[in-house]
Design an enzyme around this catalytic site. Sequence first.
Site, PDB file in Angstrom:
ATOM      1  N   CYS A   1      -3.928 -15.998 -28.891  1.00 61.54           N
ATOM      2  CA  CYS A   1      -2.548 -16.401 -29.164  1.00 61.54           C
ATOM      3  C   CYS A   1      -2.270 -16.239 -30.668  1.00 61.54           C
ATOM      4  O   CYS A   1      -3.061 -16.701 -31.498  1.00 61.54           O
ATOM      5  CB  CYS A   1      -2.399 -17.849 -28.733  1.00 61.54           C
TER       6      CYS A   1
ATOM      7  N   THR B   1       0.847  -1.217   0.000  1.00 60.86           N
ATOM      8  CA  THR B   1       0.000   0.000   0.000  1.00 60.86           C
ATOM      9  C   THR B   1       0.876   1.258   0.000  1.00 60.86           C
ATOM     10  O   THR B   1       0.499   2.277  -0.574  1.00 60.86           O
ATOM     11  CB  THR B   1      -0.962   0.046   1.211  1.00 60.86           C
TER      12      THR B   1
ATOM     13  N   ASN C   1       0.978  -5.704  11.201  1.00 59.71           N
ATOM     14  CA  ASN C   1      -0.186  -5.360  10.384  1.00 59.71           C
ATOM     15  C   ASN C   1      -0.906  -4.172  11.004  1.00 59.71           C
ATOM     16  O   ASN C   1      -1.004  -4.067  12.219  1.00 59.71           O
ATOM     17  CB  ASN C   1      -1.142  -6.564  10.317  1.00 59.71           C
TER      18      ASN C   1
ATOM     19  N   HIS D   1       0.442 -16.649  -5.370  1.00 63.00           N
ATOM     20  CA  HIS D   1      -0.710 -16.206  -6.175  1.00 63.00           C
ATOM     21  C   HIS D   1      -0.283 -15.774  -7.584  1.00 63.00           C
ATOM     22  O   HIS D   1      -0.988 -15.005  -8.230  1.00 63.00           O
ATOM     23  CB  HIS D   1      -1.467 -15.078  -5.467  1.00 63.00           C
TER      24      HIS D   1
HETATM   25  P1  NAD Z   1      -5.912  -7.713   2.663  1.00 67.58           P
HETATM   26  O1  NAD Z   1      -6.332  -6.509   1.903  1.00 67.58           O
HETATM   27  O2  NAD Z   1      -6.964  -8.708   3.034  1.00 67.58           O
HETATM   28  O3  NAD Z   1      -5.203  -7.245   4.010  1.00 67.58           O
HETATM   29  C1  NAD Z   1      -4.184  -6.270   3.987  1.00 67.58           C
HETATM   30  C2  NAD Z   1      -3.850  -5.930   5.431  1.00 67.58           C
HETATM   31  O4  NAD Z   1      -2.723  -5.078   5.399  1.00 67.58           O
HETATM   32  C3  NAD Z   1      -4.974  -5.188   6.143  1.00 67.58           C
HETATM   33  O5  NAD Z   1      -5.291  -5.885   7.342  1.00 67.58           O
HETATM   34  C4  NAD Z   1      -4.383  -3.793   6.430  1.00 67.58           C
HETATM   35  O6  NAD Z   1      -4.747  -3.321   7.712  1.00 67.58           O
HETATM   36  C5  NAD Z   1      -2.897  -4.047   6.366  1.00 67.58           C
HETATM   37  N1  NAD Z   1      -2.102  -2.911   5.896  1.00 67.58           N
HETATM   38  C6  NAD Z   1      -2.425  -2.005   4.908  1.00 67.58           C
HETATM   39  N2  NAD Z   1      -1.386  -1.160   4.713  1.00 67.58           N
HETATM   40  C7  NAD Z   1      -0.406  -1.533   5.582  1.00 67.58           C
HETATM   41  C8  NAD Z   1       0.919  -1.073   5.849  1.00 67.58           C
HETATM   42  N3  NAD Z   1       1.457  -0.018   5.221  1.00 67.58           N
HETATM   43  N4  NAD Z   1       1.655  -1.723   6.809  1.00 67.58           N
HETATM   44  C9  NAD Z   1       1.141  -2.788   7.500  1.00 67.58           C
HETATM   45  N5  NAD Z   1      -0.114  -3.269   7.281  1.00 67.58           N
HETATM   46  C10 NAD Z   1      -0.859  -2.650   6.329  1.00 67.58           C
HETATM   47  O7  NAD Z   1      -4.710  -8.389   1.851  1.00 67.58           O
HETATM   48  P2  NAD Z   1      -4.247  -9.914   1.785  1.00 67.58           P
HETATM   49  O8  NAD Z   1      -4.376 -10.559   3.096  1.00 67.58           O
HETATM   50  O9  NAD Z   1      -2.953  -9.918   1.093  1.00 67.58           O
HETATM   51  O10 NAD Z   1      -5.335 -10.607   0.844  1.00 67.58           O
HETATM   52  C11 NAD Z   1      -5.683  -9.996  -0.362  1.00 67.58           C
HETATM   53  C12 NAD Z   1      -5.435 -10.822  -1.603  1.00 67.58           C
HETATM   54  O11 NAD Z   1      -5.405  -9.930  -2.713  1.00 67.58           O
HETATM   55  C13 NAD Z   1      -4.122 -11.513  -1.653  1.00 67.58           C
HETATM   56  O12 NAD Z   1      -4.402 -12.802  -2.030  1.00 67.58           O
HETATM   57  C14 NAD Z   1      -3.301 -10.828  -2.739  1.00 67.58           C
HETATM   58  O13 NAD Z   1      -2.897 -11.790  -3.689  1.00 67.58           O
HETATM   59  C15 NAD Z   1      -4.273  -9.969  -3.499  1.00 67.58           C
HETATM   60  N6  NAD Z   1      -3.823  -8.571  -3.720  1.00 67.58           N
HETATM   61  C16 NAD Z   1      -2.539  -8.335  -4.081  1.00 67.58           C
HETATM   62  C17 NAD Z   1      -2.115  -7.049  -4.280  1.00 67.58           C
HETATM   63  C18 NAD Z   1      -0.676  -6.811  -4.688  1.00 67.58           C
HETATM   64  O14 NAD Z   1      -0.079  -7.651  -5.356  1.00 67.58           O
HETATM   65  N7  NAD Z   1      -0.085  -5.682  -4.303  1.00 67.58           N
HETATM   66  C19 NAD Z   1      -2.978  -5.974  -4.080  1.00 67.58           C
HETATM   67  C20 NAD Z   1      -4.311  -6.254  -3.723  1.00 67.58           C
HETATM   68  C21 NAD Z   1      -4.716  -7.577  -3.525  1.00 67.58           C
END
Ligand code: NAD
Length: 250
Positions: free
Chosen positions: A158, A33, A219, A125
Amino acid sequence: MGIDQLNNIAKNIAELIKKSEKTCVLTGAGISTESGIPDFRSPKTGLWNKYDPMELLSTDVLYRNPKLFYTESLNILMPMIDASPNKAHEMLAVLEKEGYIYSLTTQNIDNLHYRAGSRNIYEVHGHLRTCHCMQCQRSFDFSIIIKKRDNGEIPPLCDKCAGVLRTDVVLFGDRLPECFEDAFNDARDCDLLIVIGSSLQVAPVNMLPQSAKKLVIINMGETLYDRRADILYHEKASIALTNIYNELKK
Ligand code: NAD
């Protein structure tokens, strides 16, 4: 929580890392994020506020409604392509290089751990680097899907056999890649598992902490495993990892 208490948490985690012979890490969308990529479940900014990612990023939509997949679903993935690693990704790469971390399992598909310098990564993933033809299985650069979509070729086909191309991201409804077994074994065998930036709501990855001997969770929000954690650090990943690294170096 005051600064002293937060420093104590970082110190306690550093001590666990020093005692551990094998430390593994599991990351989720929250670690990216700070690179400008929205996660799924953060209040206000998470993707759930706009879409149902479990529906849009599914094999069901890809197969039954390719038009929706190659317009809406693909748009969810686009911000990840131009993003850059942040301090948290960089700190993890340094920790691996200096021998503190053995392996890194990520749910993320954004390639930012690799770009920051981590090398022993399990991308459970999948990733956005490539796509493949569902018919002849040939592999292509992911950008070909975008180019074809932008030229109105939906679904993108393709050039060799006219089969449908699909991303190498694991969609809801897909099986997980073989590296999930390595991730599972590492989580079970390591002395310490550190989860960073994941709500631990997505199965089956959220089974990994179940067998961890020691569990640290870094987290911002709550996770399904908060009560099981030996140490909980409610802090931004970049700050938490910098504090832990500084404690390791004292
Ligand atoms: P989630 O959105 O369910 O949880 C993310 C967690 O990170 C939240 O609890 C939030 O409070 C916390 N968070 C947000 N910013 C933060 C920071 N700076 N520092 C610490 N904590 C922070 O995400 P998840 O559990 O990874 O599940 C979502 C699914 O979506 C995964 O399977 C993933 O593959 C996919 N996804 C991936 C991406 C990516 O590749 N960047 C982005 C979105 C979703």
